[in-house]
Write a protein that holds these residues in place. Sequence first.
Motif, mmCIF file in Angstrom:
data_model
loop_
_atom_site.group_PDB
_atom_site.id
_atom_site.type_symbol
_atom_site.label_atom_id
_atom_site.label_comp_id
_atom_site.label_asym_id
_atom_site.label_seq_id
_atom_site.Cartn_x
_atom_site.Cartn_y
_atom_site.Cartn_z
ATOM 1 N N ASP A 257 -63.550 54.195 58.424
ATOM 2 C CA ASP A 257 -63.091 55.427 59.079
ATOM 3 C C ASP A 257 -62.196 56.163 58.093
ATOM 4 O O ASP A 257 -62.112 55.763 56.933
ATOM 5 N N THR B 139 -66.400 66.194 66.656
ATOM 6 C CA THR B 139 -67.081 66.331 67.947
ATOM 7 C C THR B 139 -66.420 67.378 68.860
ATOM 8 O O THR B 139 -66.864 67.560 69.990
ATOM 9 N N TYR C 257 -71.703 73.678 66.170
ATOM 10 C CA TYR C 257 -71.788 72.213 66.182
ATOM 11 C C TYR C 257 -73.248 71.785 66.070
ATOM 12 O O TYR C 257 -73.616 70.962 65.229
HETATM 13 N N1 NAP Z 1 -69.521 62.844 72.474
HETATM 14 C C1 NAP Z 1 -70.714 63.241 72.908
HETATM 15 O O1 NAP Z 1 -70.908 63.621 74.068
HETATM 16 C C2 NAP Z 1 -71.882 63.233 71.946
HETATM 17 C C3 NAP Z 1 -73.129 63.673 72.408
HETATM 18 C C4 NAP Z 1 -74.215 63.634 71.532
HETATM 19 C C5 NAP Z 1 -74.038 63.154 70.238
HETATM 20 N N2 NAP Z 1 -72.815 62.769 69.817
HETATM 21 C C6 NAP Z 1 -72.666 62.257 68.445
HETATM 22 O O2 NAP Z 1 -72.370 60.881 68.536
HETATM 23 C C7 NAP Z 1 -71.528 60.474 67.445
HETATM 24 C C8 NAP Z 1 -70.345 59.702 67.984
HETATM 25 O O3 NAP Z 1 -69.613 60.544 68.868
HETATM 26 P P1 NAP Z 1 -68.274 60.014 69.554
HETATM 27 O O4 NAP Z 1 -68.229 60.644 70.918
HETATM 28 O O5 NAP Z 1 -68.150 58.545 69.394
HETATM 29 O O6 NAP Z 1 -67.188 60.745 68.641
HETATM 30 P P2 NAP Z 1 -65.604 60.579 68.620
HETATM 31 O O7 NAP Z 1 -65.141 59.628 69.660
HETATM 32 O O8 NAP Z 1 -65.038 61.964 68.575
HETATM 33 O O9 NAP Z 1 -65.362 59.874 67.213
HETATM 34 C C9 NAP Z 1 -65.612 60.567 66.032
HETATM 35 C C10 NAP Z 1 -65.330 59.684 64.845
HETATM 36 O O10 NAP Z 1 -65.487 60.507 63.683
HETATM 37 C C11 NAP Z 1 -64.311 60.403 62.901
HETATM 38 N N3 NAP Z 1 -64.038 61.675 62.238
HETATM 39 C C12 NAP Z 1 -63.786 62.878 62.799
HETATM 40 N N4 NAP Z 1 -63.546 63.806 61.862
HETATM 41 C C13 NAP Z 1 -63.673 63.166 60.671
HETATM 42 C C14 NAP Z 1 -63.523 63.578 59.323
HETATM 43 N N5 NAP Z 1 -63.238 64.838 59.001
HETATM 44 N N6 NAP Z 1 -63.712 62.652 58.342
HETATM 45 C C15 NAP Z 1 -63.993 61.362 58.654
HETATM 46 N N7 NAP Z 1 -64.115 60.918 59.915
HETATM 47 C C16 NAP Z 1 -63.967 61.805 60.908
HETATM 48 C C17 NAP Z 1 -63.218 60.078 63.882
HETATM 49 O O11 NAP Z 1 -62.146 59.492 63.196
HETATM 50 P P3 NAP Z 1 -60.633 59.864 63.617
HETATM 51 O O12 NAP Z 1 -60.477 59.494 65.046
HETATM 52 O O13 NAP Z 1 -59.823 59.040 62.668
HETATM 53 O O14 NAP Z 1 -60.521 61.350 63.394
HETATM 54 C C18 NAP Z 1 -63.931 59.102 64.809
HETATM 55 O O15 NAP Z 1 -63.985 57.815 64.229
HETATM 56 C C19 NAP Z 1 -71.206 61.762 66.687
HETATM 57 O O16 NAP Z 1 -72.070 61.862 65.588
HETATM 58 C C20 NAP Z 1 -71.505 62.868 67.667
HETATM 59 O O17 NAP Z 1 -71.857 64.064 67.020
HETATM 60 C C21 NAP Z 1 -71.734 62.784 70.637
#
Ligand code: NAP
Length: 309
Positions: A35, A68, A133
């Motif tokens: 991370d 996200t 996005y």
């Molecule tokens: N959430 C949804 O409803 C949804 C729906 C469809 C697809 N997705 C996709 O599913 C995946 C996982 O989503 P999630 O909900 O688990 O996301 P999340 O809880 O927001 O976690 C995002 C992760 O990305 C890291 N991150 C954010 N900005 C960063 C940066 N600039 N450099 C390096 N690391 C960074 C965060 O680290 P920190 O916490 O340290 O910032 C965290 O570990 C993503 O690819 C997202 O696009 C999500």
Amino acid sequence: MRVAVIGVVGRLGRALVQALEDAPFTGPRGPIGWDQPEVELDALTADSIGVLLDRERPEAVIHTAAWTDVDGCARDPELAMRRNGTAVGELAVACAARGIDLIVVSTNEVFDGRRADGIAYLPEDPRNPINPYGAAKAEAERLAIAAYEAPGARGRLGIARTSWLYGPPGNDFPAKIARAALRARDAGTPLQVVADEIGVPTYTPDLAEAIVELLGADAVAPAGERWAIHHLVNGGRASRADWAREVLRVLGIDVPTVDVPASTWQRVSTPPLWGVLAPTPLPSGEPMRDWREAFAHAVPVLRRELGIG
Ligand SMILES: NC(=O)c1ccc[n+]([C@@H]2O[C@H](COP(=O)([O-])OP(=O)(O)OC[C@H]3O[C@@H](n4cnc5c(N)ncnc54)[C@H](OP(=O)(O)O)[C@@H]3O)[C@@H](O)[C@H]2O)c1
């Protein structure tokens, strides 16, 4: 198999680490977790991530990290493209050069959501994002595919699209709508719920298991293919209003609801109204369970988070 997960602090990342620790093929050391600051999407190049890949030598990488905050992405589309688009292309170039399998987690927001025939999106349907996005995630898909199709590329790419994620550590749609419902009940007002945004709520532990199943069955892409797109979502479909009412029902929160259109609230980012992905088959032949069944599993943790017995 040595598997590295990027984004282990995130909702999906933590579920993946758990699922990989339980998987028989990751060995006693379990997965490698990365991370920030080890992997910083803002500055990621094929060379910078290559140093990490050469040091840790994973055989597969699962990229879950992303910016996200869809409204944040809409306010700064350039940064969104850097973090969620080109950084993924750079990662794919580095992995393909080393013969490392890569799974990139993507989204239903690569589609415009304008179809009105009630048919779920297939992997091969054309991408047409309507917000920054989605545009960045669509570009990530395109760049990652190009990297694995390039001459000399080795390994395979899986793009795992999903939608409407929720699960530990909470503060997700179920928790937010439950809190709004409690406030509405206390104020004696109905709860407004969005009835024209349709998708598939997906529980992160279920998604993590599906991704681990693809890896364990060597099914990131079919044999002989360089890449594949998977749609990994729980079963069924729901409007935000359906989902909200299910949350209220299982938690026993008694408050009237009123259906409203998504346009009731002005947002910086426009969500696709029809965001339903058609699930692709998993190697076991078993589909992911229905979203309501999955949600029932999440309720005890949700109750604890909300402090309601
Ligand atoms: N959430 C949804 O409803 C949804 C729906 C469809 C697809 N997705 C996709 O599913 C995946 C996982 O989503 P999630 O909900 O688990 O996301 P999340 O809880 O927001 O976690 C995002 C992760 O990305 C890291 N991150 C954010 N900005 C960063 C940066 N600039 N450099 C390096 N690391 C960074 C965060 O680290 P920190 O916490 O340290 O910032 C965290 O570990 C993503 O690819 C997202 O696009 C999500």
